[in-house]
Design a protein around this motif. Structure first.
Motif: not given
Ligand code: GRG
Length: 315
Positions: A92-105, A125-135
């Motif tokens: 789920e962490m991987i999946h949620a992170g992929s959704l965060v990146h998928d939603d990026l501009p 945006e920077a936080t969202a990129i890092l959320v995907g990475d850290t998840l």
């Protein structure tokens, strides 16, 4: 679609009692929620924004299909529940992170996910990129600490890494982005979705089994059953997602409806039409359920999930 396939797809499937079904689903979903809460880091002091954003992206939402598949495959093979909870949390962490990146501009550019503002809208945006990475990092950390023998732990880590790389989720996403505004053959569309959506779904099943079964000759038949089931259910899930994009409202979906057409993205609905897409989902449900036959009663939960996925698209 040929008539025999369509007839098979229309044959009703008897489902086990709904009460037991609901209890099992709830038990898995509650378990994964608790494990995620425990495995996601919390800050003692300092700047907590990144950690909060990781939790915002992951907790309290989503259908948790991948944990359900992981548990169902694990139960079919006799895997221990505590290990399945840890592996499911990582998925789920991987999946949620992929959704965060998928939603990026730079990708799908969306503002709504699981009924809430997307992470780059809520934070930046920077936080969202890092959320995907850290998840992603947290997912592998969780697997490395999972209550499994070392050899089983290595097997699940390897499986997940292979599933999300250039020949899996990330590679499928790349093909997807390259084809916005273009048409695709059905074959190419299927290949893309087998990677982008199907790879993590198949990995969820295999990781449930890998918690207990080595992938050697003795257990080859279990893995080939899961491969056939996972192929069918992964495609059915994606076709269902394409169908829901045109048949449901944003409020019902919790994400922006009608996006595929608005971005002129090739989908099953744009390629085959709505009726043929629905027929194909029913056919794939039958194919998935037929694959489970050798598992007998042990495949019961996998069968329920196949019905649930097909029903999502039928609504
Ligand atoms: C390397 C993991 C990784 C990611 C980077 C951004 C990206 C590459 C890939 C995107 C993959 C993606 C978002 C595929 C879509 C799959 C799909 C159908 C998502 C919807 O899943 P649901 O319906 O969502 O299970 P919920 O919210 O219910 O969990």
């Amino acid at each position: 679609m040929d008539c025999a396939m369509d007839r098979a797809a229309r044959t009703p499937i008897r489902e086990p009692p709904a009460v037991e079904e609901d209890a099992w689903f709830k038990n898995v979903v509650d378990g994964v929620e608790r494990t995620l809460d425990t495995c996601l880091p919390v800050a003692e002091t300092g700047d907590t924004r990144l950690l909060e954003a990781m939790r915002y992206a992951t907790l309290g939402g989503g259908k948790r299909i991948r944990p359900l598949l992981c548990h169902a495959a694990g139960v079919a093979c006799g895997a221990p529940k505590d290990a399945l909870d840890a592996v499911s949390a990582a998925l789920e962490m991987i999946h949620a992170g992929s959704l965060v990146h998928d939603d990026l501009p730079a990708m799908d550019n969306d503002i709504l996910r699981r009924g809430k503002p997307t992470v780059h809208v809520k934070y930046d945006e920077a936080t969202a990129i890092l959320v995907g990475d850290t998840l992603q990092a947290q997912a592998f950390l969780t697997l490395s600490e999972s209550p499994l023998p070392a050899e089983r732990r290595t097997a699940v880590i390897r499986e997940l890494a292979a599933a999300i790389g250039p020949f899996g989720v990330a590679g499928g996403q790349f093909i997807d982005l390259q084809n916005v505004g273009r048409s695709m053959t059905l074959e190419r569309l299927e290949q893309m979705h087998l990677m982008k959506t199907g790879a993590l779904i198949r990995a969820s099943l295999r990781m449930g089994a890998l918690c207990i079964l080595p992938e050697d000759e003795d257990d080859a038949s279990t893995y080939s059953i899961l491969a056939e089931y996972g192929h069918a259910i992964g495609l059915a899930f994606q076709i269902g997602d394409d169908i829901l994009d045109v048949t449901r409202s944003s409020a019902a979906l919790g994400k922006t409806a009608g996006k595929d057409a608005a971005r002129n993205k090739p989908t099953y609905v744009s390629t085959l039409g709505l009726d043929a897409s629905r027929t194909l989902v029913r056919h794939l449900r039958h194919r998935a359920i037929a694959a489970l036959r050798p598992l007998g009663i042990n495949g019961c939960q996998l069968r329920l999930i196949a019905c649930r996925i097909a029903n999502l698209a039928a609504a």
